[in-house]
Design a protein around this motif. Structure first.
Motif, mmCIF file in Angstrom:
data_model
loop_
_atom_site.group_PDB
_atom_site.id
_atom_site.type_symbol
_atom_site.label_atom_id
_atom_site.label_comp_id
_atom_site.label_asym_id
_atom_site.label_seq_id
_atom_site.Cartn_x
_atom_site.Cartn_y
_atom_site.Cartn_z
ATOM 1 N N GLY A 448 2.474 -7.437 -7.015
ATOM 2 C CA GLY A 448 1.257 -8.111 -6.588
ATOM 3 C C GLY A 448 0.007 -7.280 -6.678
ATOM 4 O O GLY A 448 -1.058 -7.721 -6.214
ATOM 5 N N THR A 449 0.074 -6.092 -7.287
ATOM 6 C CA THR A 449 -1.121 -5.230 -7.347
ATOM 7 C C THR A 449 -2.015 -5.536 -8.546
ATOM 8 O O THR A 449 -3.028 -4.865 -8.741
ATOM 9 N N VAL A 563 -1.386 3.330 -16.654
ATOM 10 C CA VAL A 563 -2.377 2.825 -15.700
ATOM 11 C C VAL A 563 -1.672 2.587 -14.369
ATOM 12 O O VAL A 563 -0.739 1.778 -14.281
ATOM 13 N N ASP A 564 -2.124 3.290 -13.340
ATOM 14 C CA ASP A 564 -1.570 3.106 -11.993
ATOM 15 C C ASP A 564 -2.381 2.052 -11.255
ATOM 16 O O ASP A 564 -3.620 2.112 -11.212
ATOM 17 N N PHE A 565 -1.693 1.097 -10.684
ATOM 18 C CA PHE A 565 -2.341 0.048 -9.900
ATOM 19 C C PHE A 565 -2.037 0.318 -8.428
ATOM 20 O O PHE A 565 -0.953 -0.039 -7.938
ATOM 21 N N PRO A 566 -2.963 0.946 -7.719
ATOM 22 C CA PRO A 566 -2.693 1.298 -6.323
ATOM 23 C C PRO A 566 -2.738 0.070 -5.416
ATOM 24 O O PRO A 566 -3.296 -0.969 -5.784
ATOM 25 N N THR A 599 -2.302 -6.410 5.457
ATOM 26 C CA THR A 599 -1.934 -5.344 4.508
ATOM 27 C C THR A 599 -0.973 -5.890 3.453
ATOM 28 O O THR A 599 0.223 -5.587 3.430
ATOM 29 N N VAL A 600 -1.544 -6.717 2.564
ATOM 30 C CA VAL A 600 -0.774 -7.291 1.462
ATOM 31 C C VAL A 600 -1.563 -7.112 0.174
ATOM 32 O O VAL A 600 -2.792 -6.960 0.196
ATOM 33 N N ALA A 601 -0.859 -7.137 -0.937
ATOM 34 C CA ALA A 601 -1.491 -6.971 -2.247
ATOM 35 C C ALA A 601 -2.054 -8.301 -2.734
ATOM 36 O O ALA A 601 -1.879 -9.353 -2.107
ATOM 37 N N GLY A 602 -2.721 -8.235 -3.884
ATOM 38 C CA GLY A 602 -3.412 -9.409 -4.412
ATOM 39 C C GLY A 602 -2.509 -10.598 -4.653
ATOM 40 O O GLY A 602 -2.913 -11.744 -4.430
#
Length: 652
Positions: A448-449, A563-566, A599-602
């Motif tokens: 989900g990032t 590419v890191d997706f934090p 505190t959840v991802a996109g």
């Protein structure tokens, strides 16, 4: 066949029938006068006729045919192509006479006692008879020119000319009815590109000298075009047959082979047998082995038969110069050099696809280069649609919420793909680097990032399709199957250089441990094969992973971009919330800053917003914080988490 040709064929047959019936009458008179029938000669099928004192056959044998009168027309073609002796020719004409008029039956009855042709009648009445004329391997029966009725005694069984052969002798040439639906006439293509024209010349030579040739590579239509061009050069037309339609039983295959052999001689034609897979290849090889006429085996993969020496030709992709020339011709001068260069850089299409795409673009009008691009995409996606999930990019850079560093790398990826033709070909880097020219990337981050969304944005910026390939479905426990699956994907994608997103790379990539058995060793080979194909792929290939630390660093070094997706911080989460709730949605008291406390991802944010909207719509009210709280609790339960009081403080 032209009318003049039909008139010649009809005239020759009329003369031949008259001559043969005259021979029957002569035999009937001899028998009536008490004479004995002519003695059966023991001779070679191809021995020359005995001319005796120099008189013509008609002088020597009352009513015997004059061979010199049969040197033209369809009858002469049949005699020459099938190698018929004069006796076999006359027997064939006798059978034809039965179909051409009622008087032949009376002649047969007077000469042989039955009102139809029999072998005993032919042996007694016709010139230079020989028993071998009706053996199963002799031309009359091998090629099914004459059919023998199923009766106990061969010599007294009724003989009948095959309908297809009769029509041919009269100048009416059409495909054998029993082959219709199994074979089809291949259309004649336009002028082939130079490299394929050279290949067609090689194939023409191979077919003429060796009879059987194999053609692999390219796509089915290109192989057809090369074969048709080669056949024309060798003096043949081309008919196609799918190996999937070959009979399973050997006896049925043998019947089909004999029918086609006759057809191949009469037309004359090359048979193009199109093979898809190893199972079909075995049946095709067995079928081809029975044929004595020109045949080409066509398949994506090389078709090799044990202990068989034959030409093995390969259709290579068109060179860029050839593609450029084709695009220029198809755009008819309405596309600039930059447009043509862009099409060639992006697509690697067969000639027939470029012609089709160009025709679509010309009909569309407007910006022809843009229409050609869309047509190229449409053709390129056909082969990939069944191998992955196609995503038509709709998201843009404004829809992507990632740190600026990651955004910069994504834009750099776009530049590498968009400008590869300029850098590699025009600036000469291709000559220096040689390997590893494909654009490869790893998108790493939790679920989900934004990894898939980022791939969609990149594909949209490039004007390309995004194909999502689930690697967990590609990987097979059977040795060799994984590579086969990957090869199908990359081969299909090469046409249009689509953006390939291999999801769940962890299914294949992992830290290499000590090789304990053949399966461990083969797993490393599968990874190496994937990386090799990615590095040589002309488009963009992206891997995604949720566990970057589990990947071997040796593999990571072979990827051009990582590419890191934090996990998004609170500010980024608030921005995602602002973008995920449409401006038209009716809201009441929705506080984005408070929503960002979750505190959840996109990906989860999008799920919560959508579920809350449905709850509000079902109630018939505006979207409120209580709807979002209920949706958040459902999403957290899916994630096996609990909403904390801190996260929802001040919501309701």
């Amino acid at each position: 066949m032209h009318d003049d040709g039909r008139e010649v064929d009809a005239a020759v047959m009329a003369q031949a029938v008259a001559d043969v019936l005259a021979r029957l009458d002569a035999h009937a008179r001899t028998t009536a006068d008490g004479g004995a029938p002519g003695r059966l000669r023991r001779r070679s099928r191809h021995a020359a006729s005995d001319t005796g004192d120099g008189g013509t056959p008609r002088d020597r044998h009352d009513g015997a045919p004059d061979d010199a009168s049969y040197d033209e027309g369809a009858l002469a073609t049949v005699v020459d192509c099938f190698g018929l002796t004069p006796f076999e020719r006359d027997l064939l004409v006798l059978c034809a006479a039965m179909e051409l008029g009622p008087r032949a039956a009376a002649h047969c009855a007077a000469a042989g006692g039955r009102d139809f042709p029999t072998f005993s009648l032919a042996l007694a009445a016709l010139t230079e008879p020989h028993w071998s004329a009706l053996t199963p391997d002799a031309p009359l029966r091998r090629y099914r020119l004459v059919e023998v009725a199923e009766e106990p005694v061969l010599t007294t069984a009724r003989l009948r000319i095959d309908e297809r052969v009769l029509h041919y002798l009269l100048g009416v040439s059409q495909v054998e009815p029993r082959l219709q639906g199994l074979v089809a006439r291949a259309a004649v293509p336009g002028r082939l590109p130079a490299s394929q024209a050279r290949l067609a010349a090689e194939l023409a030579s191979a077919v003429s000298s060796d009879r059987v040739a194999a053609l692999s590579g390219g796509d089915l239509q290109t192989r057809r075009e090369v074969t048709v061009t080669a056949a024309l050069a060798a003096g043949f037309v081309t008919f196609t047959m799918s190996a999937a339609d070959l009979p399973a039983e050997p006896a049925d295959r043998a019947v089909l082979a004999r029918l086609w052999e006759r057809e191949g001689v009469l037309l004359p034609a090359v048979l193009l047998v199109e093979v898809d897979g190893a199972a079909q290849a075995a049946a095709a090889e067995a079928f081809v082995a029975m044929l004595g006429v020109p045949v080409v085996l066509s398949g994506q993969d090389p078709l090799t038969a044990a202990a068989t020496h034959r030409a093995q030709l390969v259709v290579e992709p068109l060179e860029q110069a050839e593609q450029r020339e084709l695009w220029r011709a198809e755009l008819d001068g309405r596309g600039g050099e930059a447009d043509v260069a862009g099409l060639v850089a992006q697509f690697s299409l067969p000639g027939h696809v470029i012609r089709s795409a160009g025709a679509v673009a010309r009909r569309a009008g407007g910006d022809v280069a843009e229409a050609a691009w869309r047509a190229g995409l449409a053709h390129a996606r056909i082969a990939l649609d069944e191998l992955g999930r196609r995503v038509e990019p709709r998201a843009g850079w404004d829809d992507l919420v990632v740190p600026e560093r990651q955004r910069g790398i994504l834009r750099e990826i776009v530049a590498h793909v968009r400008q590869r033709a300029t850098v590699y070909q025009d600036w000469g880097f291709e000559d220096v680097l040689r390997r590893g020219l494909g654009v490869t990337a790893l998108f790493a981050g939790g679920s989900g990032t934004g990894k898939t969304l980022a791939a969609e944005v990149v594909a949209g910026a490039l004007g390309l399709d995004l194909f999502v390939i689930d690697l967990s479905q590609v990987v097979s426990k059977y040795i060799g199957e994984t590579e086969k699956n990957l090869r199908r994907i990359f081969d299909a994608a090469e046409r249009g250089g689509a953006v390939l997103l291999f999801d769940e790379a962890d299914a294949l990539f992992g830290k290499r441990s000590e090789v304990k058995d053949s399966h461990d060793r083969y797993a490393n080979l599968e990874v190496s094969y994937l990386l090799m194909r990615m590095e040589s792929y002309r488009g963009l290939a992206i891997l995604t992973t949720n566990q970057k630390k589990a990947l071997d660093h040796a593999f990571l070094r072979r990827l051009r971009f990582v590419v890191d997706f934090p996990f998004p911080d609170m500010t980024e989460r608030a921005e995602i919330w602002r973008r995920v709730i449409p401006p038209r949605a009716p809201v009441d008291g929705v506080a984005v800053e408070r929503l960002a406390q979750l505190t959840v991802a996109g990906g989860s944010i999008r799920n919560i917003a959508l579920s809350a909207a449905f709850l509000a719509a079902d109630e018939g009210t505006e979207l409120r914080m209580r709807h979002l709280l209920a949706a958040a609790q459902t999403e957290y339960a899916k994630l096996e988490r609990s909403v904390t009081s801190t996260e929802v403080a001040g919501w309701v």
